[in-house]
Scaffold this active site. Structure first.
Site, mmCIF file in Angstrom:
data_model
loop_
_atom_site.group_PDB
_atom_site.id
_atom_site.type_symbol
_atom_site.label_atom_id
_atom_site.label_comp_id
_atom_site.label_asym_id
_atom_site.label_seq_id
_atom_site.Cartn_x
_atom_site.Cartn_y
_atom_site.Cartn_z
ATOM 1 N N VAL A 60 0.758 -1.208 -0.047
ATOM 2 C CA VAL A 60 0.031 -0.023 0.042
ATOM 3 C C VAL A 60 0.911 1.245 -0.034
ATOM 4 O O VAL A 60 0.311 2.211 -0.263
ATOM 5 C CB VAL A 60 -0.933 -0.039 1.282
ATOM 6 C CG1 VAL A 60 -0.237 0.278 2.422
ATOM 7 C CG2 VAL A 60 -2.235 0.774 1.092
ATOM 8 N N TYR A 61 2.124 1.206 0.286
ATOM 9 C CA TYR A 61 2.967 2.461 0.498
ATOM 10 C C TYR A 61 3.030 3.054 -1.126
ATOM 11 O O TYR A 61 3.724 2.402 -1.839
ATOM 12 C CB TYR A 61 4.270 2.144 0.983
ATOM 13 C CG TYR A 61 4.568 1.752 2.384
ATOM 14 C CD1 TYR A 61 3.398 1.879 3.118
ATOM 15 C CD2 TYR A 61 5.565 1.115 3.017
ATOM 16 C CE1 TYR A 61 3.450 1.560 4.592
ATOM 17 C CE2 TYR A 61 5.726 0.680 4.354
ATOM 18 C CZ TYR A 61 4.512 0.882 5.040
ATOM 19 O OH TYR A 61 4.500 0.456 6.348
ATOM 20 N N SER A 62 2.614 4.196 -1.137
ATOM 21 C CA SER A 62 2.600 4.709 -2.463
ATOM 22 C C SER A 62 1.889 3.888 -3.680
ATOM 23 O O SER A 62 2.237 4.052 -4.441
ATOM 24 C CB SER A 62 3.903 5.486 -3.018
ATOM 25 O OG SER A 62 4.317 6.315 -1.797
ATOM 26 N N MET A 63 0.871 3.147 -3.186
ATOM 27 C CA MET A 63 0.261 2.366 -4.039
ATOM 28 C C MET A 63 1.275 1.393 -4.994
ATOM 29 O O MET A 63 0.893 1.168 -5.985
ATOM 30 C CB MET A 63 -0.630 2.963 -5.108
ATOM 31 C CG MET A 63 -1.864 3.732 -4.149
ATOM 32 S SD MET A 63 -2.780 2.607 -3.284
ATOM 33 C CE MET A 63 -3.585 1.395 -4.380
ATOM 34 N N GLY A 64 2.174 0.871 -4.187
ATOM 35 C CA GLY A 64 3.188 -0.058 -4.952
ATOM 36 C C GLY A 64 4.423 0.606 -5.514
ATOM 37 O O GLY A 64 5.406 -0.204 -5.876
#
Length: 326
Positions: A60-64
């Site tokens: 989920v961090y910066s959407m991948g």
């Protein structure tokens, strides 16, 4: 750099883990202070040069894009057999049904997507980011076991939950002879110590490696109370974690400054030294947006606090609301 075993395993990890939430494309994430790929690569390269071999990210961090930045940098700068890559799942990755959580469907889908973004055949540690109240823990543990047996993860870990939940997961794994969690990534620092009540004793008893996140309380333990940064002004998550107890926390921060002055070192050395001496902590997860953040963190390995100094740092603490478990 010092190296230790991760919990009751034979896996060697550096005494610090580099947290990679700071890396990614800002437009894809709630945090606007994240570093772009070029900036991220310099931090990752410096971490490797300092002997850090343990890296933690999440789908989920910066959407991948955090995984993508980390994967490309490690491929260019490191020997895959020497580095330890951890990633997590649970958060929402797409709208609609099955876009989040710890169902078999989500686990089987997200591990493959994470491996593709990281450009690796396996992760060393696959972590459930939160407890899933909508999926039976038996379903989650069996799916994670199959991920390990398929060679896509070497070990599994957990993060941010109540001790009773973690104990239930450990029991289910033992009952069915499935792969057991080897690590707990929990919220722990000098101004948030609620994990000392149940989670830390449980991890010590079960020989679980503890890898605390937010060891510096989003930087609050390292600077004057009145000092602000771009992150402190824009990071709503850290505001929600610490603003409500600011008056009590300020006393702790002032004592960190006092001990740091006594030792003639930056405050980060004292905050991290306290955590490194807290059993059964294995490897605190440090975030870094500057090279100096890494160098200061590693410098704390040379600090040994006396029992009197530890008591002085801990004395002003007051109970805090539980944060991060839901």
């Amino acid at each position: 750099m010092e190296y230790v075993k991760l919990g009751n395993t034979g896996l060697d990890v550096s005494r610090f883990c580099l947290g990679c939430m700071s890396f990614g494309e800002a437009e894809k994430w709630i945090h606007q202070w994240v570093l772009n790929e070029q900036q991220s690569r310099s931090i990752i390269k410096k971490a490797l040069d300092l002997g850090i071999n343990f890296f933690d990210t999440a789908n989920v961090y910066s959407m991948g894009t955090s995984e993508e930045f980390l994967g490309r940098a490690l491929k260019d700068f490191a020997n895959r057999d020497e580095v330890v890559i951890a990633t997590k799942l649970h958060g929402r990755m797409h709208e609609g049904p099955n876009g989040a959580g710890l169902s078999r469907k989500a686990i089987m889908s997200e591990i493959d997507k994470s491996l593709k973004r990281l450009e690796t055949d396996y992760v060393d540690l696959y972590i459930i980011h939160r407890w899933d109240y909508n999926t039976p823990i038996e379903e989650t543990m069996e799916a994670l076991h199959e991920v390990v047996k398929a060679g896509k993860a070497r070990y599994i870990g957990a993060s941010a939950m109540y001790a009773w939940q973690f104990q239930k997961a450990l029991h289910v794994a033992e009952k069915y002879r499935w792969t057991r969690f080897v690590s707990m990534q929990n919220h722990l620092n000098l101004i948030y110590r609620e994990e000392e009540r149940e989670m830390l004793p449980l991890c010590k008893e079960e020989k679980i490696g503890v890898t605390p996140y937010s060891p510096l309380a989003s930087g609050r333990l390292t600077r004057d109370w009145s000092e602000t940064t771009h992150r402190s002004e824009t990071d709503q998550i850290q505001k929600s974690k610490y603003d409500a107890t600011a008056d009590a926390d300020r006393l702790v921060v002032e004592r960190v400054a006092s001990i740091a002055e006594k030792h003639g070192v930056p405050r980060i050395h004292i905050a991290l030294a306290w955590l490194l001496q807290k059993e059964p902590v294995t490897a605190p997860i440090i975030g870094a947006t500057k090279i100096s953040h890494l160098e200061d963190a590693v410098g704390s390995l040379s600090i040994n606090l006396t029992p009197e100094e530890i008591a002085f740092l801990e004395e002003p603490y007051v109970p805090h609301p539980i944060i991060g478990h839901n």
